[in-house]
Design an enzyme around this catalytic site. Structure first.
Site, mmCIF file in Angstrom:
data_model
loop_
_atom_site.group_PDB
_atom_site.id
_atom_site.type_symbol
_atom_site.label_atom_id
_atom_site.label_comp_id
_atom_site.label_asym_id
_atom_site.label_seq_id
_atom_site.Cartn_x
_atom_site.Cartn_y
_atom_site.Cartn_z
ATOM 1 N N ASN A 1 -0.728 1.203 6.072
ATOM 2 C CA ASN A 1 0.222 0.466 5.244
ATOM 3 C C ASN A 1 0.947 -0.514 6.153
ATOM 4 O O ASN A 1 1.544 -0.113 7.142
ATOM 5 C CB ASN A 1 1.206 1.467 4.618
ATOM 6 C CG ASN A 1 2.344 0.800 3.856
ATOM 7 O OD1 ASN A 1 3.380 1.406 3.639
ATOM 8 N ND2 ASN A 1 2.178 -0.432 3.446
ATOM 9 N N GLY A 2 0.882 -1.789 5.815
ATOM 10 C CA GLY A 2 1.536 -2.802 6.643
ATOM 11 C C GLY A 2 0.615 -3.974 6.841
ATOM 12 O O GLY A 2 -0.331 -4.167 6.071
ATOM 13 N N TYR B 1 13.853 -2.813 -3.847
ATOM 14 C CA TYR B 1 12.843 -2.925 -4.897
ATOM 15 C C TYR B 1 11.605 -2.056 -4.711
ATOM 16 O O TYR B 1 11.149 -1.425 -5.659
ATOM 17 C CB TYR B 1 12.423 -4.399 -5.002
ATOM 18 C CG TYR B 1 11.301 -4.665 -5.971
ATOM 19 C CD1 TYR B 1 11.450 -4.403 -7.336
ATOM 20 C CD2 TYR B 1 10.074 -5.156 -5.532
ATOM 21 C CE1 TYR B 1 10.417 -4.650 -8.222
ATOM 22 C CE2 TYR B 1 9.035 -5.401 -6.428
ATOM 23 C CZ TYR B 1 9.218 -5.143 -7.763
ATOM 24 O OH TYR B 1 8.192 -5.376 -8.639
ATOM 25 N N GLY C 1 0.686 0.138 -5.084
ATOM 26 C CA GLY C 1 -0.618 -0.509 -5.061
ATOM 27 C C GLY C 1 -1.460 -0.017 -6.214
ATOM 28 O O GLY C 1 -1.678 1.185 -6.346
ATOM 29 N N CYS D 1 0.831 -1.200 0.000
ATOM 30 C CA CYS D 1 0.000 0.000 0.000
ATOM 31 C C CYS D 1 0.864 1.247 0.000
ATOM 32 O O CYS D 1 2.017 1.229 0.426
ATOM 33 C CB CYS D 1 -0.843 0.084 1.265
ATOM 34 S SG CYS D 1 -1.824 -1.351 1.594
#
Ligand code: SF4
Length: 490
Positions: free
Chosen positions: A126-127, A266, A47, A21
């Site tokens: 996010n997570g 990445y 996302g 996210c």
């Protein structure tokens, strides 16, 4: 009614770990929703399945819009943006890493909203909450009614049950019960709130825009709105931003940071800043380390585009072997092929990448990629390079072997689908039928991200669980479902 299903960004995306996210928030600006939409657009690589924006305006109150698909397709029309007025707003772009997978329901799309006695609040997370199952069971037993299948909704219900008198304090209460990885951007009518979990696994940064402030997963989204990057939110820190400025709290027990090292490799965009250094520079340094650790005689160094590019440049600079764009990416691939059928999957790599035959013919080629997950894409790329007439193909990988799944908000296949979980490096080279395959070492990766002494094995400076199997937070839900942690003997 059947829900619309979003196409994958690319038909073979299941051979990459996928970041989960992106979150963004802004306060103190005119038409905050426009800033949020731009921020989310810059975070789209984190996302692509769906996105949402919530704003507040003194006349209209809280307003929200949640949609499947890309930000540019949903949050640019006047029809939608005019429904999101006000000087404060937050937004979220997602893949599904928890909650429903595959056919997602719109109710799983964030931000989530809760109405409390002291006013409303919206949150974007996010997570991944690693004890979400246990929390959910407990909350349902105590009467909570869940609207979505997302782990993030637990935070709203925990806030509703808190006895604290204001929303930031309720959020602190709620987040103390939560285990795992979370960066959260939240808002009330007047406050923008940002929090990072005590280990700081996922990123969150603070910026200044005009008289207002912005919070974002990455600095590249500050750049797009012309905001000045002020600093990273610290692990375990909560910032509460009002028209009076930024207040900082540390509501959790202090722990040593475990930022996701894969963000450097990445996930993050190469034009973002992480840990005071550009992600691009770090990736180039990874390529240099890789060349030092794993030299080979060859004629060309080629990146697997686009994510392998900075590491390939670093490899070339260090080794003195010329760099070449041996593989060209079709930039316009994307939503054209919406049906991820087996046939399309098999064509996938050729749809997206094409070999620059004139460069490759008769050459010994070093291919630099960021990671090997299932290995299916690596195999197809190798075949394309050999078909184009290369005499040798050597893979050099800018991360250590990915042998363990991530439970902190990254979509990874189950462990037995990870090539490195079932094969040694030599077996992988044989399986991919390449002349050689080498990965950067964990120590080499740590050096490249700025830890000159390498990895501190007693207390690693980063989360590197997907490489080492050493999880900084026990993934309780997964263990309950039968996941076997690494044994002391392994
Ligand atoms: S397990 Fe890997 S991808 Fe997940 S947070 Fe840790 S380093 Fe990042």
């Amino acid at each position: 009614m059947p829900m619309p299903q979003m196409p994958p960004a690319h038909p073979f995306d299941d051979d990459k770990l996928r970041e989960e996210c992106g979150i963004f928030g802004v306060v103190g600006v005119k038409d905050a929703s426009n800033f949020v939409a731009l921020g989310l657009h810059a975070l789209q690589h984190r996302g692509q399945e769906a996105g949402g924006i919530v704003t507040h305006d003194s006349v209209e109150g809280f307003q929200s819009a949640r949609r499947f698909g890309y930000v540019r397709d949903n949050f640019t029309s006047q029809d939608v943006m005019s429904t999101l007025p006000g000087p404060i707003g937050i937004g979220h772009v997602r893949y599904s890493t928890a909650g429903s997978k595959g056919q997602t329901a719109i109710r799983d799309v964030q931000p989530f909203f809760g109405e409390f006695a002291m006013g409303g609040a919206a949150i974007a997370h996010n997570g991944n909450i690693t004890n979400a199952n246990a929390l959910r069971r407990e909350l349902i037993e105590r009467g909570s009614i869940f609207q979505s299948s997302s782990d993030s909704e637990c935070i709203i219900h925990l806030m509703a049950r808190s006895l604290q008198r204001n929303i930031p304090e309720r959020m602190e209460d709620a987040l103390r019960r939560v285990e795992g990885a979370f960066s959260v951007v939240a808002m009330t009518r007047t406050k923008l709130i940002g929090v990072r979990d005590p280990l700081g696994v996922r990123p969150l940064v603070l910026g200044k825009v005009g008289d207002g402030y912005a919070l974002s997963s990455e600095t590249c989204a500050l750049d797009i709105i012309g905001a000045e990057f002020l600093r990273e939110i610290e692990p375990g820190e909560m910032v509460v931003i009002t028209d009076k400025g930024v207040e900082s709290h540390f509501p959790f027990r202090r722990q040593s940071s475990k930022f996701c090292i894969f963000e450097h490799v990445y996930f993050s965009r190469p034009d973002s800043i992480l840990g005071g250094r550009s992600v691009y520079e770090t990736r180039e340094a990874i390529g240099r380390e890789l060349a030092n650790e794993n030299p080979v005689e060859a004629d060309l160094v080629c990146p697997v585009p686009d994510s392998g590019t900075p590491a390939a440049i670093g490899y070339s600079l260090q080794s003195g072997i010329p760099y070449a764009m041996g593989i060209i990416r079709n930039q316009y691939m994307g939503r054209t092929f919406i049906e991820p059928t087996e046939q399309i999957r098999n064509m996938g790599v050729r749809l997206k990448l094409n070999v620059n035959r004139a460069l490759i013919q008769g050459k010994r080629v070093i291919l630099v990629d960021d990671s090997v997950v299932r290995g299916t894409t690596s195999r197809k790329i190798k075949e394309m390079i050999l078909d184009a007439g290369a005499s040798e193909v050597h893979f050099r990988i800018a991360s250590p072997p990915t042998a363990w799944p991530c439970f902190y908000g990254v979509d990874t296949p189950e462990r037995d689908k990870l090539l490195a979980a079932t094969m040694t490096e030599d077996q992988m080279a044989e399986h991919l039928a390449v002349d050689s395959l080498k990965f950067i070492s964990l120590d080499g990766l740590y050096r490249a991200v700025g830890q000159d002494q390498g990895r501190n094995s007693k207390c690693p400076q980063y989360c590197d669980a997907c490489f080492s199997g050493e999880y900084p937070v026990v993934p309780a839900d997964m263990v309950e479902r039968g996941f076997e942690m690494k044994s002391a003997a392994e």
